[in-house]
Design an enzyme around this catalytic site. Sequence first.
Site, PDB file in Angstrom:
ATOM      1  CG  HIS A 235     -48.467  29.551  -1.086  1.00 21.70           C
ATOM      2  ND1 HIS A 235     -48.910  30.811  -1.417  1.00 21.70           N
ATOM      3  CD2 HIS A 235     -48.067  28.981  -2.246  1.00 21.70           C
ATOM      4  CE1 HIS A 235     -48.795  31.008  -2.714  1.00 21.70           C
ATOM      5  NE2 HIS A 235     -48.291  29.907  -3.248  1.00 21.70           N
ATOM      6  CG  ASP A 362     -42.918  13.987 -16.970  1.00 22.05           C
ATOM      7  OD1 ASP A 362     -42.668  14.345 -18.144  1.00 22.05           O
ATOM      8  OD2 ASP A 362     -43.760  13.126 -16.685  1.00 22.05           O
ATOM      9  CB  SER A 377     -48.714  27.618  -5.591  1.00 27.50           C
ATOM     10  OG  SER A 377     -47.422  28.149  -5.652  1.00 27.50           O
TER      11      SER A 377
END
Length: 416
Positions: A235, A362, A377
């Site tokens: 992003h 997880d 990110s």
Amino acid sequence: MGQRVRRRLAGALAAAMALLMLSPQLGALSRLPDEMVLGAGTVMEIPVAAAVRADATGEDGALACVESASDDGGGLLKLTAGSAGEGELTFRLLGLVPLRTVKLSVRPEKRLVPGGQSVGVALNTGGVVVVGNSDLGRTPSPARLAGLRSGDVIQSVNGSAVNGAKQLSASLSGGDPARLQVLRDGKVLECDVTPAKDERDGAYRLGAWVRDSTAGVGTLTYYDPENGGFGALGHAITDIDTGVLMPVGEGEIYDNRVVDVTPSREGAPGELTGDFLGQTEALGTVALNSEYGIFGRADAPMESALYPEGLPAASRREIHTGPATLITTVDGGGPREYACEIVRLSDKLQPAARAMVVRVTDPALLAVTGGIVQGMSGSPLIQDGKLIGAVTHVMVNDPAMGYGICIETMLEQAQA
């Protein structure tokens, strides 16, 4: 009698076509792009009406194979890309009436080195970002009077490029009228401004707060050994105050040491705290900051201890709901692979920074981070032995879940 029968058949065919045009399957067919680019060996399924058939033609007869993927012989077509080449994919009603033709390009398999390492990003803007206006004592802000707004990017003064706040101040220090070139909402405009003297110190000023650099922590998504390129974050890097995409003048990525983790909890996203400002040797140069991530060139080949041979890059159409893994760094131990799940997909034919919904499953990662945190990110997503994309955002109200971008979208942006 024959003419009457033909008219009835034509009417029936027209009615069938009308119903077909309204079917959701044909709606999906109409949303196919004008051109499809697939890697050799890629398998994708295309929903169609039961009466629709398709065939691929090209200079190479092995361009692609199209066959039914439904037990009843219709409703879903399976396309398997063959040898690299160019051609067309044509959909026909009953194998006779053409409905849609799409340009088809099959390219050699793309292999990438998955990232997962934490990186520090330092950007100096191309131009300066206006974050606010300020009166000069009793003198109204010249910037506000000239129509400058928060989020505007001042690119030049009297035709000379602006590379920082100090240069902007120096360009206006004489107090003479100036013409500014400004980028606003993707459009370039010009405005005239006359700096005003600040009575407090006698200096001529624009009367605007500006920002010319930013720094932060993210995750490397991939390294392309074919051209030395890299992609990260998935992003854009935006200005914290205005939300405007930060234009790149100069930028570098550095190895980042994760020193602390603030876990995410409902309503409060966590974050990775890193230490990279003391680094003197960059890993690579950032050339582009876009809505789909940051991209640039690595200064040296990048390697992966988890996947030293790299992984094939998946097309959007190969991604499906179900088990996957993500690679990220949350401590000094370097990148590790954790279990996750792709729980929802948006329109896989359209590029988007939120193309899929990802759930962290997880227990080890959940215990440390609570799910997805800021700084993750760009963490690569792996499914069926292929690199399918990267994590981009956390869901604030459910931090175990977040969004992801397709690797194909990132590669398209890098090539563009």
